[in-house]
Design an enzyme around this catalytic site. Structure first.
Site, mmCIF file in Angstrom:
data_model
loop_
_atom_site.group_PDB
_atom_site.id
_atom_site.type_symbol
_atom_site.label_atom_id
_atom_site.label_comp_id
_atom_site.label_asym_id
_atom_site.label_seq_id
_atom_site.Cartn_x
_atom_site.Cartn_y
_atom_site.Cartn_z
ATOM 1 C CB VAL A 225 50.761 14.592 66.626
ATOM 2 C CG1 VAL A 225 51.812 13.947 67.523
ATOM 3 C CG2 VAL A 225 51.013 14.200 65.172
ATOM 4 C CE LYS A 226 47.158 18.368 74.104
ATOM 5 N NZ LYS A 226 45.812 18.780 74.531
#
Length: 302
Positions: A225-226
């Site tokens: 996600v990051k």
């Protein structure tokens, strides 16, 4: 010549831009969004982007930016958009400064601009960035570029463009491992193949909304996600994203949430709190948190 109230003057091998507001080269190139810009002894930065080498120096007092090794055509076709010069960062900062934490944070990185970088380069760069330190990330990107990119001479030195998927098409995993990215090399190899065979279409993804774009990027091994949020913010103009690394987690919990919470809660908070300006808020908070060591026991609101 003028563009968006910027006065452009041609000089030998470059341009002088006057009336440029909210532009600090150190803030821009050292806020964690890019890895191919090198500080020089005179305070300028030299970097490679979009197949070009350029040297950038800013003078915030006189609202002046100097670009060396470029011309009017490249400025209009590349650098005006790359440096996001058409956006009023003064208005963004005014809006975000309604929040007392951001009002302070902005003072530390007031000259930040979010670069509009190439999605392909950001995909590979941020795969390399996972659980890695900036000097090591820059080294691996540099080695990959030396091995497969195109050489460009500038000021008596050879620089290299970031290699295209096609230039990397013949690279075996053993070759990619020479860029010293460790376990991430297998992810780089998989990303190359996915882009080449059309499994991942970055142009298509760029035109999706943030949630849909993230979902597509997460299909690439090595993209969490990051990493997906960084790719979207720094190359796909998804300014409602809020990439969460250790510094952002610390500063968000320290000033806003006052407890250790899951990443999902931080994303939900940022979306509600900052809306479409979440990405800009993230950059100011990241710079502030890192400069003040927020969350390490040393930093606190001044």
């Amino acid at each position: 010549m003028e563009r968006k109230n910027i006065i452009i003057k041609e000089i030998r091998n470059g341009l002088i831009l006057d009336n440029v507001h909210d532009f600090n080269a150190k803030h821009i190139f050292e806020c964690g969004q890019c890895f191919r810009w090198r500080p020089e002894a005179d305070g300028s930065y030299t970097g490679v982007a979009f197949g070009k080498v350029i040297n950038v120096k800013s003078d915030e007092v006189n609202k002046r930016v100097q670009l060396i090794n470029t011309n009017i055509q490249d400025f209009n076709e590349i650098w005006f958009d790359y440096f996001d010069l058409g956006r009023d960062y003064g208005e963004i900062k005014k809006k975000l400064s309604e929040d007392p934490v951001l009002k302070v944070a902005i003072q530390y990185g007031e000259g930040i601009r979010i670069l509009k970088q190439e999605p392909w380069e950001m995909l590979i760069s941020y795969i390399i960035s996972a659980n890695n330190r900036i000097p090591m990330i820059a080294r691996s990107i540099g080695l990959l570029s030396e091995m497969y990119g195109q050489p460009i001479e500038y000021n008596g030195e050879i620089f290299y463009t970031f290699p295209t998927p096609e230039e990397l098409s013949e690279a075996e995993l053993c070759d990619i491992q020479k860029c010293k990215a460790g376990f991430r090399c297998k992810y780089i190899a998989q990303a190359i193949n996915m882009v080449l065979d059309g499994t991942i279409d970055l142009d298509y993804i760029k035109n999706l909304d943030a949630d849909s774009a993230r979902e597509e990027l997460l299909k690439v091994p090595g993209v969490g996600v990051k990493v997906a949020d960084c790719i979207m913010l720094f190359s796909m103009e998804k300014y409602d994203t809020y990439p969460v690394d250790v510094w952002i987690k610390r500063v968000t919990e320290h000033f806003y949430l006052h407890e250790d919470v899951p990443m999902k809660s931080i994303h939900e908070f940022a979306r509600e709190k900052f809306g479409g300006l979440a990405g800009f808020a993230q950059e100011y908070l990241f710079y502030y948190a890192r400069e003040m060591k927020i969350g390490s026991g040393k930093g606190e609101l001044q």
